[in-house]
Design a protein around this motif. Sequence first.
Motif: not given
Length: 466
Positions: A289-299, A340-357
């Motif tokens: 439901g939105g953009n889950p990617s960003w490059n704000t602050g990327v060098d 910039a990313a949509d924060p809610d989209a990032v939260k939903r996408f991260s449930r997809g999964i963040v592989l935390n080790g």
Amino acid sequence: MRRKVTACLAAALAAVVGGTTAAAAAPAAAPAGPSGGTPCLPDSPAHPTCVSGTLEDGTPYEFVVPAHWNGTVVIALDFAGTGRNEALTTRLLADGVARGGTSRAVTGWDIRSAIDNQAEALARFEQAYGPARKAIASGTSMGGFVAAGVAQVHPGTFDAAVPMCGGLGGSVGQWNQKLDTVFVLERLVAPGLPVVDIPADIESARKAWIDALAAAQRTPQGRARIALAAAIGQLPAWGRNPDGSVPPPPDRGDAAALQQGAYLALAGGPLPYIGQAMSSRRQIMDVVGGNPSWNTGVDYDKQLSLADPALRRAVRDLYEAAGLDLGADLKTLAAAPRIAADPDAVKRFSRGIVLNGDLRIPVLTLSGTGDQISTVAQQQSYEENVRRAGANSLLRQTYTETVGHCDFSPAEQEAALTTMLDRLRSGHWPATSAPAMNARAAAAAADPAPRYVPFTPPRFNRPYPG
């Protein structure tokens, strides 16, 4: 513990028959054992039976089980529909191993649902055939990503995972990396073409990008900038030809050959990086439901400094040969408006999964050094997270010198699964060096010759969380 979990789920599934609850239905019968399916694949010397159906969300599942089943089952996304006829299935059936799984037809980029579906599919399998002694999650591409997710989410249900060519930077990390590549190309090569807001006419967007990159490839300036985007985005400098044929790996000291390889990874072969960046991006944004990617602050200057040294040198040589000022282009990127990313989209996408080790079962990964879709740098991120979680002893990573997405032979895949089976039987890792893996693949009648190589992936430049 694993058998208890799946037995409970299988019992729950058996309690619902045609929408009728257990209270109104007859008592569930005991598992049917090895004859729980229907005879299938009549030409197979393994004399298998098959069972198929649909999960709660409508996802198809299917399993193929040899007559002399040894109790091990391998479960994958993308098996249902075509998996029973794959060469790897034939090999596993001959070894007494059952194989099966689901499809992505319903879940698509809803990765968490696909992960949970593997556990439900195992329960359906055990309802038909009885408890498995060992259950291994293993698949390729998105299936590899899902298998790694299964290891993290369902360690009490599965005994091990063998993810192959999966995007193990996690949902958010891998698509931030893809954003970097396309952003640099749009700024310097093809202004105005879509980066995150992909139109409904995906094929037109893909063609516009392919045409723009082909035009850029015909000029020294365009070639230099394509190399820069590839270096920043950590693409392999090796790709398939437009007809799908495989060129040899480029000489790491040959700037022109490395650039050509990077261009082919971006725009050549049957699955060009830029095409997948259009189609999957569109699907992902629909799912979350939105953009889950960003490059704000990327060098991007920093990212170039951390890029593969050979490709970084090639970028500088190509810029010099083209008469371009690399510093000026990096300043252009630094000054470019960010996405910039949509924060809610990032939260939903991260449930997809963040592989935390956080591993509790053994995992063996298999990746190709020239994979343009699941870039090999993501394997470093996965290993780093496992190390931080203190689970190093549960992880082994292997690599093949192969170009293209998931370009493993059936024998190379079988070698990875055989290695894991040895690990489960003994409780200790067998040798996983390139020579040891090649020996296992050769013993399985490899064709072509096995291609496992020693390899250390570069540091992934877009870990999430960082």
